[in-house]
Design a protein around this motif. Structure first.
Motif, mmCIF file in Angstrom:
data_model
loop_
_atom_site.group_PDB
_atom_site.id
_atom_site.type_symbol
_atom_site.label_atom_id
_atom_site.label_comp_id
_atom_site.label_asym_id
_atom_site.label_seq_id
_atom_site.Cartn_x
_atom_site.Cartn_y
_atom_site.Cartn_z
ATOM 1 N N ASN A 1 -8.131 2.889 -9.941
ATOM 2 C CA ASN A 1 -7.058 3.700 -10.517
ATOM 3 C C ASN A 1 -5.773 3.717 -9.698
ATOM 4 O O ASN A 1 -4.718 4.053 -10.228
ATOM 5 C CB ASN A 1 -7.541 5.141 -10.722
ATOM 6 C CG ASN A 1 -8.613 5.225 -11.785
ATOM 7 O OD1 ASN A 1 -8.657 4.431 -12.707
ATOM 8 N ND2 ASN A 1 -9.507 6.195 -11.640
ATOM 9 N N TYR A 2 -5.855 3.407 -8.421
ATOM 10 C CA TYR A 2 -4.674 3.441 -7.555
ATOM 11 C C TYR A 2 -4.467 2.049 -6.977
ATOM 12 O O TYR A 2 -5.010 1.715 -5.939
ATOM 13 C CB TYR A 2 -4.851 4.496 -6.457
ATOM 14 C CG TYR A 2 -5.096 5.884 -7.027
ATOM 15 C CD1 TYR A 2 -4.053 6.603 -7.601
ATOM 16 C CD2 TYR A 2 -6.366 6.443 -7.019
ATOM 17 C CE1 TYR A 2 -4.271 7.864 -8.146
ATOM 18 C CE2 TYR A 2 -6.594 7.704 -7.563
ATOM 19 C CZ TYR A 2 -5.549 8.398 -8.124
ATOM 20 O OH TYR A 2 -5.762 9.636 -8.674
ATOM 21 N N LYS A 3 -3.672 1.256 -7.686
ATOM 22 C CA LYS A 3 -3.494 -0.153 -7.329
ATOM 23 C C LYS A 3 -2.201 -0.355 -6.534
ATOM 24 O O LYS A 3 -1.161 0.229 -6.848
ATOM 25 C CB LYS A 3 -3.437 -1.017 -8.588
ATOM 26 C CG LYS A 3 -4.720 -0.980 -9.413
ATOM 27 C CD LYS A 3 -5.862 -1.592 -8.690
ATOM 28 C CE LYS A 3 -6.144 -2.961 -9.232
ATOM 29 N NZ LYS A 3 -7.262 -3.617 -8.611
ATOM 30 N N TYR A 4 -2.294 -1.197 -5.543
ATOM 31 C CA TYR A 4 -1.138 -1.579 -4.732
ATOM 32 C C TYR A 4 -0.504 -2.826 -5.334
ATOM 33 O O TYR A 4 -1.138 -3.564 -6.087
ATOM 34 C CB TYR A 4 -1.585 -1.849 -3.289
ATOM 35 C CG TYR A 4 -2.225 -0.641 -2.639
ATOM 36 C CD1 TYR A 4 -1.444 0.347 -2.044
ATOM 37 C CD2 TYR A 4 -3.605 -0.469 -2.646
ATOM 38 C CE1 TYR A 4 -2.029 1.457 -1.459
ATOM 39 C CE2 TYR A 4 -4.203 0.645 -2.068
ATOM 40 C CZ TYR A 4 -3.411 1.609 -1.486
ATOM 41 O OH TYR A 4 -3.985 2.716 -0.914
ATOM 42 N N ASP A 5 0.757 -3.059 -4.973
ATOM 43 C CA ASP A 5 1.468 -4.215 -5.507
ATOM 44 C C ASP A 5 1.251 -5.468 -4.673
ATOM 45 O O ASP A 5 1.257 -6.573 -5.208
ATOM 46 C CB ASP A 5 2.968 -3.901 -5.592
ATOM 47 C CG ASP A 5 3.207 -2.721 -6.518
ATOM 48 O OD1 ASP A 5 2.940 -2.849 -7.721
ATOM 49 O OD2 ASP A 5 3.639 -1.655 -6.021
ATOM 50 N N SER A 6 1.074 -5.298 -3.379
ATOM 51 C CA SER A 6 0.856 -6.432 -2.480
ATOM 52 C C SER A 6 -0.079 -6.010 -1.360
ATOM 53 O O SER A 6 -0.049 -4.855 -0.924
ATOM 54 C CB SER A 6 2.173 -6.909 -1.855
ATOM 55 O OG SER A 6 3.079 -7.344 -2.842
ATOM 56 N N VAL A 7 -0.886 -6.970 -0.906
ATOM 57 C CA VAL A 7 -1.796 -6.725 0.209
ATOM 58 C C VAL A 7 -1.621 -7.859 1.215
ATOM 59 O O VAL A 7 -1.777 -9.036 0.861
ATOM 60 C CB VAL A 7 -3.262 -6.656 -0.252
ATOM 61 C CG1 VAL A 7 -4.191 -6.502 0.940
ATOM 62 C CG2 VAL A 7 -3.466 -5.516 -1.249
#
Length: 187
Positions: A118-124
Motif C-alpha cells: 500500500n505504500y510504494k516508493y518511486d525509486s529504490v
C-alpha cells in the motif's frame, strides 16, 4: 516529476547513512533510520553484553518490535506526502522490515505485506556490501558475511514487491550522491 519518494537501502556498513547525510547537507529532505536507536534501547533494556548479530534477541516480543519498526517507517512515508518537497529520501524503506524478518527466519502476517503493497516508493537505490569500508559498532552487530546475506535478502524482498533496485557504485560519498541525483534526473 511530482513528489518523488526515494529509498536508500543496503546491508549494514555499506555507507548508506553517509549518503543520506550528504543528501541532507545538499538541502534534500531526508527521513533518517530509526532501527539503531531502537536496537540500542532494546539492548539496554535487555541488559545483554553478549555479541549477537540479531537485535531481536534483546527484546521480549520480536514481532512487536518489528511492528513498531514497520509503523515508524509507515509514519515517515505518510509524513512525506504532506511535505512541500519534490523529493524525499528515506534511510531504509518499509520492505526492509520484511527483508530482515526473512533473513532471521521470522514469520509475519498480512499486516506486514499490506504495508509494503500500500505504500510504494518511486525509486529504490541499494548500496552494496563493501568490505573496505565495513565497520562493526555497538548497534551494528553483523559480520561482513552476514551483511552480504542481508544484502541478498533486501534485493529479493524489494524485487518481490515490484521494485528494480538500482545499485549504487562503490565510490566516494560525493560521487555516490551524484550518481543517485543523475539517475533520478533521467527518470
Amino acid at each position: 516529476m511530482g513528489k518523488h519518494k526515494v529509498v536508500i537501502t543496503g546491508a549494514p556498513g555499506t555507507g548508506k547513512t553517509s549518503i543520506v547525510n550528504g543528501l541532507e547537507s545538499k538541502g534534500f529532505y531526508c527521513f533518517h533510520e530509526i532501527i539503531r536507536d531502537m536496537t540500542s534501547k532494546a539492548k539496554q533494556e535487555g541488559q545483554s553484553e553478549e555479541y549477537i548479530s540479531n537485535p531481536l534477541v534483546f527484546v521480549d516480543d520480536a514481532l512487536q518490535f518489528n511492528k513498531d519498526l514497520l509503523e515508524a517507517r509507515t509514519t515517515h512515508y505518510k509524513r512525506s506526502i504532506n511535505l512541500d518537497e519534490v523529493i524525499s529520501f528515506f534511510d531504509r524503506g518499509i520492505p526492509d522490515v520484511l527483508a530482515y524478518m526473512d533473513y532471521f527466519g521470522q514469520d509475519y502476517d498480512d499486516f506486514f505485506i499490506s504495508n509494503c503493497e500500500n505504500y510504494k516508493y518511486d525509486s529504490v537505490f541499494i548500496v552494496p556490501p563493501w568490505k573496505e569500508i565495513y565497520v562493526s559498532d555497538n548497534e551494528r552487530m553483523e559480520t561482513f558475511e552476514e551483511a552480504e546475506n542481508i544484502h541478498h535478502s533486501l534485493v529479493k524482498t524489494y524485487s518481490q514487491f515490484g521494485y528494480d533496485p538500482i545499485e549504487v557504485p562503490k565510490d566516494a560519498v560525493p560521487n555516490r550522491i551524484d550518481f543517485i541525483l543523475e539517475t533520478l534526473k533521467n527518470k
